[in-house]
Scaffold this motif. Structure first.
Motif, PDB file in Angstrom:
ATOM      1  N   GLY A   1       0.813  -1.201   0.000  1.00 45.63           N
ATOM      2  CA  GLY A   1       0.000   0.000   0.000  1.00 45.63           C
ATOM      3  C   GLY A   1       0.845   1.248   0.000  1.00 45.63           C
ATOM      4  O   GLY A   1       2.075   1.203  -0.126  1.00 45.63           O
ATOM      5  N   ARG A   2       0.152   2.355   0.157  1.00 47.29           N
ATOM      6  CA  ARG A   2       0.809   3.662   0.126  1.00 47.29           C
ATOM      7  C   ARG A   2       0.138   4.582   1.133  1.00 47.29           C
ATOM      8  O   ARG A   2      -1.072   4.527   1.342  1.00 47.29           O
ATOM      9  N   VAL A   3       0.940   5.450   1.749  1.00 49.18           N
ATOM     10  CA  VAL A   3       0.431   6.474   2.655  1.00 49.18           C
ATOM     11  C   VAL A   3       1.235   7.744   2.411  1.00 49.18           C
ATOM     12  O   VAL A   3       2.459   7.703   2.277  1.00 49.18           O
ATOM     13  N   ASP A   4       0.541   8.878   2.298  1.00 50.98           N
ATOM     14  CA  ASP A   4       1.179  10.160   1.996  1.00 50.98           C
ATOM     15  C   ASP A   4       0.821  11.200   3.046  1.00 50.98           C
ATOM     16  O   ASP A   4      -0.322  11.268   3.508  1.00 50.98           O
ATOM     17  N   LEU A   5       1.799  12.022   3.381  1.00 51.89           N
ATOM     18  CA  LEU A   5       1.604  13.214   4.195  1.00 51.89           C
ATOM     19  C   LEU A   5       1.909  14.373   3.254  1.00 51.89           C
ATOM     20  O   LEU A   5       3.061  14.534   2.824  1.00 51.89           O
ATOM     21  N   VAL A   6       0.884  15.137   2.893  1.00 51.89           N
ATOM     22  CA  VAL A   6       0.999  16.136   1.828  1.00 51.89           C
ATOM     23  C   VAL A   6       1.077  17.542   2.417  1.00 51.89           C
ATOM     24  O   VAL A   6       0.159  17.989   3.106  1.00 51.89           O
ATOM     25  N   ALA A   7       2.181  18.228   2.115  1.00 53.01           N
ATOM     26  CA  ALA A   7       2.401  19.586   2.615  1.00 53.01           C
ATOM     27  C   ALA A   7       1.503  20.558   1.858  1.00 53.01           C
ATOM     28  O   ALA A   7       1.887  21.127   0.846  1.00 53.01           O
ATOM     29  N   VAL A   8       0.290  20.755   2.362  1.00 57.38           N
ATOM     30  CA  VAL A   8      -0.668  21.650   1.724  1.00 57.38           C
ATOM     31  C   VAL A   8      -0.316  23.092   2.067  1.00 57.38           C
ATOM     32  O   VAL A   8      -0.182  23.943   1.188  1.00 57.38           O
TER      33      VAL A   8
END
Length: 181
Positions: A86-93
């Motif tokens: 799987g994949r998990v992202d922490l996105v710098a919005v």
């Protein structure tokens, strides 16, 4: 333990509270493994109308995505016994506010892997990256994904036409989680 390469933060392999479940940064060198994961999950990724972009990716598109360095965001593969599941992202919005997204191989759901992987990345985000707030969107009908966020202490922030937005405030000094039921 974080290293630095040309002044940039390098994410170590992160352990989770599930034995043999870890996170590592996804890069272009993982394209074969990542594309195979996408390919066997096309129907699973779009069952609720979300994750259409990866589900329609061809090999070149997947490779191009992984070539792009998302810094300061984090793009991680979820590995179980060193296999990408799987994949998990922490996105710098708008740092220190971050977006959050995750998905698992259809064969890997129902074992607590998403919760454990998300918990590890959120904790890393709070304690190392300095994230103070995290937002995630869940398409209506994807109750299992909403349940993961609820277990992680997220609250519904807003219900929109096609999805629900969740929010969690983070405290870097103690990234505590609600008691498991």
């Amino acid at each position: 333990m974080t290293g630095s390469h040309h002044g940039k933060r390098i994410l170590p392999e992160l352990r989770t509270d599930v034995p043999s479940l870890t996170l590592r940064v996804l890069t272009a060198e993982h394209t074969d493994e990542y594309y195979a994961l996408i390919d066997r999950n096309r129907k699973h990724l779009t069952q609720h109308g979300d994750y259409r972009a990866p589900a329609t990716s061809d090999y070149e598109t997947a490779h191009a995505e992984l070539l792009h360095d998302p810094d300061p965001s984090l793009r991680c593969g979820i590995l179980f016994h060193s296999a990408l599941i799987g994949r998990v992202d922490l996105v710098a919005v708008n740092p220190p506010k971050y977006g959050f997204g995750y998905w698992l191989d259809h064969e890997a759901t129902g074992h607590g892997y998403a919760t454990a992987a998300c918990r590890a990345l959120i904790e890393y985000g709070a304690t190392v990256v300095g994230a103070t707030e995290v937002f995630a969107g869940v398409t209506h009908g994807n109750d299992k994904s909403g349940a993961v966020l609820t277990r992680l202490g997220f609250k519904v922030a807003e219900t929109l036409e096609t999805y629900t937005r969740y929010h969690r405030t983070l405290v870097a000094s103690s990234c505590a989680y609600p008691a498991q039921r």
